[in-house]
Design a protein around this motif. Sequence first.
Motif, PDB file in Angstrom:
ATOM      1  N   LEU A   1      74.779 -61.705 -50.029  1.00 47.54           N
ATOM      2  CA  LEU A   1      74.976 -63.061 -50.214  1.00 47.54           C
ATOM      3  C   LEU A   1      74.283 -63.882 -49.428  1.00 47.54           C
ATOM      4  O   LEU A   1      74.654 -63.878 -48.082  1.00 47.54           O
ATOM      5  CB  LEU A   1      76.603 -63.537 -50.318  1.00 47.54           C
ATOM      6  CG  LEU A   1      76.601 -64.928 -51.131  1.00 47.54           C
ATOM      7  CD1 LEU A   1      76.337 -64.813 -52.446  1.00 47.54           C
ATOM      8  CD2 LEU A   1      78.100 -65.194 -51.002  1.00 47.54           C
ATOM      9  N   CYS A   2      73.349 -64.637 -49.825  1.00 47.96           N
ATOM     10  CA  CYS A   2      72.309 -65.735 -49.091  1.00 47.96           C
ATOM     11  C   CYS A   2      72.616 -67.053 -49.519  1.00 47.96           C
ATOM     12  O   CYS A   2      72.689 -67.876 -48.522  1.00 47.96           O
ATOM     13  CB  CYS A   2      70.975 -65.211 -49.173  1.00 47.96           C
ATOM     14  SG  CYS A   2      70.427 -63.595 -48.770  1.00 47.96           S
ATOM     15  N   THR A   3      72.982 -67.271 -50.789  1.00 52.83           N
ATOM     16  CA  THR A   3      73.001 -68.800 -51.066  1.00 52.83           C
ATOM     17  C   THR A   3      73.874 -69.051 -52.250  1.00 52.83           C
ATOM     18  O   THR A   3      73.913 -68.067 -53.376  1.00 52.83           O
ATOM     19  CB  THR A   3      71.501 -69.262 -51.788  1.00 52.83           C
ATOM     20  OG1 THR A   3      70.329 -68.911 -50.674  1.00 52.83           O
ATOM     21  CG2 THR A   3      71.318 -70.641 -52.149  1.00 52.83           C
ATOM     22  N   LEU A   4      74.607 -70.108 -51.774  1.00 53.89           N
ATOM     23  CA  LEU A   4      75.556 -70.873 -52.757  1.00 53.89           C
ATOM     24  C   LEU A   4      75.299 -72.308 -53.149  1.00 53.89           C
ATOM     25  O   LEU A   4      75.097 -72.941 -52.268  1.00 53.89           O
ATOM     26  CB  LEU A   4      76.790 -70.697 -52.446  1.00 53.89           C
ATOM     27  CG  LEU A   4      77.624 -69.353 -52.154  1.00 53.89           C
ATOM     28  CD1 LEU A   4      79.210 -69.511 -51.751  1.00 53.89           C
ATOM     29  CD2 LEU A   4      77.833 -68.517 -53.406  1.00 53.89           C
ATOM     30  N   ASN A   5      74.701 -72.183 -54.515  1.00 56.63           N
ATOM     31  CA  ASN A   5      74.398 -73.889 -54.888  1.00 56.63           C
ATOM     32  C   ASN A   5      75.651 -74.214 -55.878  1.00 56.63           C
ATOM     33  O   ASN A   5      75.992 -73.862 -56.948  1.00 56.63           O
ATOM     34  CB  ASN A   5      73.042 -73.652 -55.798  1.00 56.63           C
ATOM     35  CG  ASN A   5      71.929 -73.070 -55.077  1.00 56.63           C
ATOM     36  OD1 ASN A   5      71.616 -73.535 -53.925  1.00 56.63           O
ATOM     37  ND2 ASN A   5      71.128 -72.160 -55.541  1.00 56.63           N
ATOM     38  N   ILE A   6      76.150 -75.485 -55.348  1.00 64.01           N
ATOM     39  CA  ILE A   6      77.420 -75.847 -55.994  1.00 64.01           C
ATOM     40  C   ILE A   6      77.322 -77.304 -56.239  1.00 64.01           C
ATOM     41  O   ILE A   6      76.989 -78.095 -55.314  1.00 64.01           O
ATOM     42  CB  ILE A   6      78.491 -75.726 -54.898  1.00 64.01           C
ATOM     43  CG1 ILE A   6      78.544 -74.304 -54.244  1.00 64.01           C
ATOM     44  CG2 ILE A   6      79.791 -76.400 -55.233  1.00 64.01           C
ATOM     45  CD1 ILE A   6      79.515 -74.148 -53.175  1.00 64.01           C
ATOM     46  N   LYS A   7      77.515 -77.473 -57.648  1.00 69.13           N
ATOM     47  CA  LYS A   7      77.402 -78.890 -58.111  1.00 69.13           C
ATOM     48  C   LYS A   7      78.783 -79.297 -58.351  1.00 69.13           C
ATOM     49  O   LYS A   7      79.768 -78.861 -58.723  1.00 69.13           O
ATOM     50  CB  LYS A   7      76.718 -78.917 -59.303  1.00 69.13           C
ATOM     51  CG  LYS A   7      76.681 -80.217 -60.225  1.00 69.13           C
ATOM     52  CD  LYS A   7      76.070 -80.192 -61.200  1.00 69.13           C
ATOM     53  CE  LYS A   7      76.153 -81.461 -62.265  1.00 69.13           C
ATOM     54  NZ  LYS A   7      75.473 -81.310 -63.586  1.00 69.13           N
ATOM     55  N   CYS A   8      79.039 -80.657 -57.818  1.00 73.34           N
ATOM     56  CA  CYS A   8      80.330 -81.386 -57.993  1.00 73.34           C
ATOM     57  C   CYS A   8      80.218 -82.625 -58.792  1.00 73.34           C
ATOM     58  O   CYS A   8      79.444 -83.577 -58.333  1.00 73.34           O
ATOM     59  CB  CYS A   8      80.956 -81.526 -56.613  1.00 73.34           C
ATOM     60  SG  CYS A   8      82.581 -82.186 -56.900  1.00 73.34           S
ATOM     61  N   HIS A   9      80.592 -82.526 -60.054  1.00 68.54           N
ATOM     62  CA  HIS A   9      80.454 -83.689 -60.783  1.00 68.54           C
ATOM     63  C   HIS A   9      81.797 -84.612 -60.967  1.00 68.54           C
ATOM     64  O   HIS A   9      82.675 -83.798 -61.075  1.00 68.54           O
ATOM     65  CB  HIS A   9      79.755 -83.221 -62.353  1.00 68.54           C
ATOM     66  CG  HIS A   9      79.358 -84.370 -62.952  1.00 68.54           C
ATOM     67  ND1 HIS A   9      80.280 -85.211 -64.097  1.00 68.54           N
ATOM     68  CD2 HIS A   9      78.070 -84.945 -63.475  1.00 68.54           C
ATOM     69  CE1 HIS A   9      79.675 -85.997 -64.469  1.00 68.54           C
ATOM     70  NE2 HIS A   9      78.245 -86.101 -64.279  1.00 68.54           N
ATOM     71  N   ILE A  10      81.429 -85.763 -61.335  1.00 61.54           N
ATOM     72  CA  ILE A  10      82.705 -86.446 -61.423  1.00 61.54           C
ATOM     73  C   ILE A  10      83.828 -86.213 -62.529  1.00 61.54           C
ATOM     74  O   ILE A  10      85.072 -86.525 -62.542  1.00 61.54           O
ATOM     75  CB  ILE A  10      82.347 -88.049 -61.558  1.00 61.54           C
ATOM     76  CG1 ILE A  10      83.467 -89.014 -61.340  1.00 61.54           C
ATOM     77  CG2 ILE A  10      81.715 -88.235 -62.838  1.00 61.54           C
ATOM     78  CD1 ILE A  10      84.008 -89.168 -60.074  1.00 61.54           C
ATOM     79  N   HIS A  11      82.988 -85.724 -63.513  1.00 58.43           N
ATOM     80  CA  HIS A  11      83.810 -85.233 -64.811  1.00 58.43           C
ATOM     81  C   HIS A  11      84.355 -83.918 -64.711  1.00 58.43           C
ATOM     82  O   HIS A  11      85.116 -83.257 -65.670  1.00 58.43           O
ATOM     83  CB  HIS A  11      83.168 -85.361 -66.093  1.00 58.43           C
ATOM     84  CG  HIS A  11      82.774 -86.763 -66.458  1.00 58.43           C
ATOM     85  ND1 HIS A  11      83.478 -87.891 -66.303  1.00 58.43           N
ATOM     86  CD2 HIS A  11      81.362 -87.457 -66.724  1.00 58.43           C
ATOM     87  CE1 HIS A  11      82.867 -89.043 -66.797  1.00 58.43           C
ATOM     88  NE2 HIS A  11      81.802 -88.633 -66.828  1.00 58.43           N
ATOM     89  N   ASP A  12      84.211 -83.035 -63.693  1.00 56.17           N
ATOM     90  CA  ASP A  12      84.682 -81.623 -63.445  1.00 56.17           C
ATOM     91  C   ASP A  12      85.957 -81.718 -62.436  1.00 56.17           C
ATOM     92  O   ASP A  12      85.830 -82.543 -61.440  1.00 56.17           O
ATOM     93  CB  ASP A  12      83.744 -80.821 -62.878  1.00 56.17           C
ATOM     94  CG  ASP A  12      82.626 -80.341 -63.826  1.00 56.17           C
ATOM     95  OD1 ASP A  12      83.345 -80.182 -65.065  1.00 56.17           O
ATOM     96  OD2 ASP A  12      81.664 -80.092 -63.438  1.00 56.17           O
ATOM     97  N   PRO A  13      87.034 -81.318 -62.657  1.00 59.21           N
ATOM     98  CA  PRO A  13      88.122 -81.008 -61.796  1.00 59.21           C
ATOM     99  C   PRO A  13      87.587 -80.685 -60.291  1.00 59.21           C
ATOM    100  O   PRO A  13      86.880 -79.813 -60.303  1.00 59.21           O
ATOM    101  CB  PRO A  13      89.085 -80.153 -62.296  1.00 59.21           C
ATOM    102  CG  PRO A  13      88.880 -80.185 -63.749  1.00 59.21           C
ATOM    103  CD  PRO A  13      87.216 -80.156 -63.800  1.00 59.21           C
ATOM    104  N   HIS A  14      88.158 -81.519 -59.537  1.00 64.65           N
ATOM    105  CA  HIS A  14      87.838 -80.941 -57.769  1.00 64.65           C
ATOM    106  C   HIS A  14      88.735 -81.533 -57.110  1.00 64.65           C
ATOM    107  O   HIS A  14      88.557 -81.528 -55.798  1.00 64.65           O
ATOM    108  CB  HIS A  14      86.312 -81.565 -57.638  1.00 64.65           C
ATOM    109  CG  HIS A  14      86.312 -83.139 -57.680  1.00 64.65           C
ATOM    110  ND1 HIS A  14      85.807 -83.616 -58.785  1.00 64.65           N
ATOM    111  CD2 HIS A  14      86.733 -84.290 -56.854  1.00 64.65           C
ATOM    112  CE1 HIS A  14      86.059 -84.990 -58.858  1.00 64.65           C
ATOM    113  NE2 HIS A  14      86.461 -85.222 -57.451  1.00 64.65           N
ATOM    114  N   GLY A  15      90.036 -81.293 -57.375  1.00 73.22           N
ATOM    115  CA  GLY A  15      91.175 -81.748 -56.674  1.00 73.22           C
ATOM    116  C   GLY A  15      91.687 -80.420 -55.999  1.00 73.22           C
ATOM    117  O   GLY A  15      92.762 -80.581 -55.247  1.00 73.22           O
ATOM    118  N   GLN A  16      91.430 -79.353 -56.322  1.00 76.05           N
ATOM    119  CA  GLN A  16      92.059 -78.382 -55.689  1.00 76.05           C
ATOM    120  C   GLN A  16      91.971 -78.022 -54.192  1.00 76.05           C
ATOM    121  O   GLN A  16      91.014 -78.474 -53.623  1.00 76.05           O
ATOM    122  CB  GLN A  16      91.532 -76.889 -56.220  1.00 76.05           C
ATOM    123  CG  GLN A  16      89.867 -76.632 -56.056  1.00 76.05           C
ATOM    124  CD  GLN A  16      88.844 -77.112 -56.714  1.00 76.05           C
ATOM    125  OE1 GLN A  16      89.285 -78.290 -57.196  1.00 76.05           O
ATOM    126  NE2 GLN A  16      87.832 -76.482 -56.781  1.00 76.05           N
TER     127      GLN A  16
END
Length: 439
Positions: A248-263
Amino acid sequence: MEDASEPEQSSWAYLPDVCLRHVFHWLDDRDRSRAALVCKKWSCAMHSGSLWRCRTITFYGQPSRARTLEFQSALWYTKKFGKYLKHLEIKLSNPYNTPFIKKFQVIMRGLLSHLGKCNSHLVSLSIKYLELDCLIWRNVVRAQFIKNLAAFLKRMSNQLDYLNLKGARITLEEGCELLNSLSSLTNRSFISEINIEDFFSLHLSVYSSALFHQTMSKFHRLTILTFNYNCISDELLDILRERSSHSLCTLNIKCHIHDPHGQVVSGMSWANLAKRAPKLNVNFFFERVMKHDHLARILLEEIPVRSISLRSCYFSDPDWTMRPTLTNLLPAYWHGLQKLTLELNNDHELLDNELLQLILSCKRLLFLKVWAFLSVSFMERLLQNRAERKCILTTIKVRIYTAQDDSTEEERLLADIYRKFKYLIDSELNYFVITYPMV
């Protein structure tokens, strides 16, 4: 003595095969087919496998005559030389109604079936922005397309190295079915790069799905994974650590306002992954997720962050402030951050000092892109520090927002700053700075 009856040969007749193939490489399908009629040697060049390793097929929703011919040609040659194909990209351009989608599904069924039988070299497949949650995808057509694609992925699972299904917008069960197809023959997959950004439908809490965790546990050689933050959990990070930490070299992570991200994700899980995967770099892309308490839950100091992009899309909240993010969160990555993009509507707070201090604290920062309300003097201070080698920026792209219609004075000051640091800018920087009225 030369035989006068022999026709004089053009210099093209003596062109080495490798050079001739290189010439054919730059021709489009129409010109290649015409060139192949010149002689047997050129016809043989036309059938060289190296010319047909990459192919892009674009399905146009409302095509002109020229685009229709382009599509038909691309499809015909893909089938004719399909056995040589290594990289296939499928594009959907303006899919505007259900009949078009039905036609797309039928053509794709035939194409995938043909390639599945004749091809043993395909290593890269990209089908982006399918948007399967749109109403033009009727249930029957959608189900048939997913079934055909899953069968193709299963057939190619032993050779496929790269898969891009960005923007598929699919249900959790359907998405896991497609991903499971990559490991259905051996119960494990050795594909190295997957792009599943916006792969699942909006609002899905993928991070809590046992089915998703079970699916991801079958990947054993991931080097690059692109996905959404609504997939991340302690369980997923543990799976990546156990299965793919050696590669594993790279994680590209998108966080959008409409996706749950409260975990809640543990910093220890990130630390354990980073320890086992020492080559790992993480790139974050935030879309309209700007509030400090949201970001603080995500941007844990244990994450080996290389790049951060914060885009507000003109997000405006009178209670919002950017200052804590610049002064408390981002400095935690001073040792690893190389690329910073900020697109902000900060019309109620000036951030010159905080931003400059952040830049100077990040010892490896090479790329800076900022669209925000800043004073022109910020650029002079930044360039002065760069001239004194207090930072190592090589790219500076700034759009200075202004609340005034007339930005003549600001433009004059920027021109003066450019002249002052002209030698530095011309010799060492990729530099672009403008003012932009926001009225």
